[in-house]
Every structure is written in structure tokens, then in C-alpha cells.
Design an enzyme around this catalytic site. Structure first.
Site, PDB file in Angstrom:
ATOM      1  CB  SER A 194      29.265  31.706 -24.102  1.00 44.04           C
ATOM      2  OG  SER A 194      29.053  30.364 -23.695  1.00 44.04           O
ATOM      3  CG  HIS A 222      29.016  36.238 -23.817  1.00 43.24           C
ATOM      4  ND1 HIS A 222      30.385  36.259 -23.884  1.00 43.24           N
ATOM      5  CD2 HIS A 222      28.697  35.182 -23.025  1.00 43.24           C
ATOM      6  CE1 HIS A 222      30.886  35.261 -23.184  1.00 43.24           C
ATOM      7  NE2 HIS A 222      29.876  34.588 -22.640  1.00 43.24           N
ATOM      8  CE  LYS A 253      31.742  36.704 -20.220  1.00 37.06           C
ATOM      9  NZ  LYS A 253      31.657  36.598 -18.731  1.00 37.06           N
TER      10      LYS A 253
END
Length: 401
Positions: A194, A222, A253
């Protein structure tokens, strides 16, 4: 006759209490440029936001596909709230597991092409719930040193022996695995790190797990929705499928909603449902959130142009951003970090961008190693080519200031 004289009262000595000590630590953080402050978002999440009264171009959101305020997700959440209300009122194992949760688990299993899925309220809770359920005393966890804090905390709480290997150092990991006599061995790693944006060498990690009878847990927070031709994340990116993989990803996300899930073999999900304390002992997340996530998953499956546009922006930034003193780190993902160095310099750089109407956070220790304070740029499909070119021009000007 003896006279006794009362002694004068002693001056009270000040012994620092806990609150004094906490204030001293806060003062020290401030002196080191490590004090953090919250900003107030006054608009919907997106490429353009209103923060603390200012209208800014935001390059600091994990809303990678620009779905957080997409009309389909908003409509799905509103409709679900009209049908079932807001609060779930109980844990999943009592009466909190609603139809939308069930549909979302089924849809995620279908998307991931894995036998089963279990929802969690957050990614942090998912990592705690998975690791502490699967390993304990007498077992061993092998963790990349740049893993997310939730993975580190989960490994410590599990009470398994924790072995941390240097970032992406396969030789060091193999040495640790070869020496281990633990009953269960679990390798844990972010798939996309990240703060660095690089992708873990997942095929090599899996090969080591197969060689040394270990299991591989991947935190694809991610990567999910972004990597892979169909947005299935790091497993699709590397064309991998193995019953040794325990796959975790988040829905707050790229999916534009909130929550997290673990995907894998049916027996794994069945076991976690029975033993994972963060799953068992917490109220289920609101069903309208699951409905919004379902809408986000549908767009991940059907709207590939968003991923294509995002990857085009990543290439544009990497091709055209030329810096002299600062270092754009190698990354093929939406996370594009620029190493500035000192804490104060990183804060000043972030401040210069803010003056130009661009929001990019300064990331400092302990989130990143000492001496590597950075600007963490997050690109989104909601950005335009003009946005990225403007960012590049402002970065180059800020570096020379």
C-alpha cells in the site's frame, strides 16, 4: 515536659500520571513532524472534492475505479434501505445475515472462480479473523516486513511464532521455511503493497509454500478490481489457482462500497464461520452497504473501460513525470509513491501541492521506514489525462521550490 513540634508539610512532588505521559509523547511526535491531522471531506468522494472548505483535485483516495459515488451504487443502497432499513441488529450467526449479504457472497465466489466466500465488516477485521483462527501456539507465520499493520497485528495476536523476512526477499523466506518445524506454516503478504505500490512475487511465494508445505494468505486490498483482465485481482494477474491460497480483499476501494471478504476452499470458509472471533462476535454490516457492493462488483465485471483508462493514466504518469531530487518509485499500480526523504520536507511538499489545489498526502514513519517520507499519489479512473498532466507540472514546480 517534652514538647512535640509538628513537622512542616512536605512540598508535594509531582509524579507524572498517564495523561501527562501521553501529552509528552504527543509533543515529541509534533517536534519530529509526525503528528497527524484529520481533514473534513465535505463532498462526495471523487477526483474533485471539497475538503475543509477548499475545492481540490484529490490524488489520495483508494477509490481506484471511481465507483464510490457512482449512481448505480447510490441507487442500490437507497433501494435496499427502503426494503430492509439500515441496522442489522445482530451478528451474522444470529439474525444479522440478510439476503443481500448472501447474494454478495455468492457473486464474489462466482467472480473469483473460487468455491466459497465469507464477508467481514472491514479488511482489518478480516485479517485478524482469518489469521487468529488458522494458526496459534506451535504454528509459524512468515510475513513480509512491509505488510499492512493489520497483518502484523493479527500475526502477533495469533500467538504463533512470527518470522518477518525482508521485503520480497525470497531467499530469506525460503531459509526460514526450511528451518521451521512448526505444525502449521502460513506465509502472509500484501499482493500490492500500500505504500510502495509494487506487486508481490506471488507465483514464487506459492511455489515456496508448495515446496515447504505452507499456506499462502494474500491481502489483495489494492489489487482487487484493478489487476487482471476482468478485475479479479492478483490471482488473475498471474493466472494462478491453488487450494493453498487464502485470498482476502476489500470492498471499500475499487468496489466503491465497504467491507471485506475471504475466498478459498469450502472447508476454509466453513471453518472460519465457526471459529473466527471477529466474524462471530460483531454485528453484521448494514445490508444496504452489501447492496452497494453488489452494484460495484457488477461494474467491475462489465465496465472494463474504467480499468483500461486507469492503466493508461498510470503509464502517462510514469512516462512523463521527470524529477531531479525526488524519486518516483517503481510501480505498475494505481499507487505511485514519490520518495522525498525527511518528514518536514515531505510535509512542505504536500503543502505546496495543496496551495496549487492538489491534495496528495505526506506519508511518514512509522507507516513507512525512517528516512523514506513520501508523497503517496493514488490514481483513479475518475481522473482525466488533463488532471494527471496538471499534477506532473505542479510536482516538478514543487520539487524546484
Amino acid at each position: 515536659m517534652t514538647h512535640f513540634v509538628e513537622p512542616a508539610p512536605a512540598e508535594p512532588s509531582h509524579v507524572p500520571n498517564m495523561l501527562d505521559e501521553l501529552q509528552a509523547e504527543l509533543n515529541q511526535r509534533a517536534a519530529q513532524g509526525l503528528l497527524r491531522h484529520r481533514r473534513v471531506l465535505e463532498s462526495a468522494q471523487g477526483a474533485r472534492v471539497k475538503v475543509d472548505g477548499e475545492h481540490l483535485i484529490s490524488f489520495c483516495s483508494n477509490d481506484y475505479l471511481g465507483l464510490a459515488s457512482h449512481p448505480d451504487l447510490v441507487s442500490a443502497m437507497k433501494s435496499a434501505a427502503d426494503q430492509v432499513g439500515v441496522g442489522t441488529g445482530a451478528s451474522h450467526l444470529v439474525t444479522g445475515h440478510q439476503l443481500m449479504h448472501d447474494r454478495l457472497e455468492q457473486q464474489l465466489a462466482s467472480l473469483m472462480k473460487l468455491p466459497a466466500v465469507l464477508l467481514f465488516t472491514t479488511g482489518y477485521m478480516a485479517n485478524l479473523g482469518i489469521i487468529t483462527a488458522l494458526v496459534g501456539r506451535g504454528d509459524a507465520v512468515f510475513a513480509d516486513k512491509l505488510n499492512h499493520a493489520s497483518l502484523n497485528d493479527a500475526a502477533v495476536l495469533s500467538r504463533a511464532d512470527l518470522h518477518r523476512y525482508p521485503h520480497n526477499d525470497l531467499a530469506a523466506l525460503e531459509s526460514l521455511l526450511a528451518k521451521s518445524t512448526a505444525k502449521r506454516k502460513l506465509v502472509i503478504a500484501d499482493s500490492v503493497f500500500s505504500m510502495d505500490g509494487d506487486i508481490a512475487p506471488v507465483p514464487a511465494l506459492l511455489a515456496l509454500c508448495e515446496q515447504y508445505d505452507a499456506y499462502l494468505m494474500l491481502d489483495d486490498a489494492h489489487g482487487f478490481g484493478v489487476l487482471g483482465e476482468n478485475g479479479r485481482g492478483v490471482l488473475e494477474h498471474f493466472h494462478l489457482c491453488s487450494e493453498r491460497v487464502i485470498y482476502m480483499a476489500t470492498l471499500g476501494k475499487a468496489a466503491g462500497a465497504a467491507g471485506a471478504f475471504v475466498a478459498g476452499e469450502q472447508v476454509l470458509v466453513d471453518y472460519l464461520l465457526q471459529t473466527s472471533r471477529p466474524y462471530i462476535y460483531t454485528t453484521a454490516s448494514p445490508a444496504p452497504v452489501a447492496a452497494a457492493a453488489l452494484a460495484g462488483i457488477k461494474l467491475i465485471e462489465t465496465d472494463s473501460q474504467r480499468r483500461q483508462h486507469l492503466h493508461a493514466l498510470i503509464k502517462l504518469l510514469r512516462d512523463e513525470c521527470r524529477l531531479q531530487r525526488w524519486q518516483l518509485m517503481p510501480s505498475d499500480t494505481a499507487i505511485q509513491p514519490i520518495i522525498v526523504g525527511g518528514n518536514e520536507e515531505a510535509l512542505a511538499a504536500s503543502g505546496r501541492l495543496l496551495e496549487a489545489g492538489i491534495l496528495v498526502p505526506a506519508i511518514r514513519p512509522p507507516t513507512v521506514p525512517k528516512g523514506t517520507a513520501r508523497l503517496r499519489i493514488s490514481l483513479s479512473a475518475a481522473h482525466t489525462v488533463a488532471d494527471v498532466r496538471h499534477l506532473i507540472a505542479v510536482l516538478q514546480k514543487a520539487e524546484s521550490a
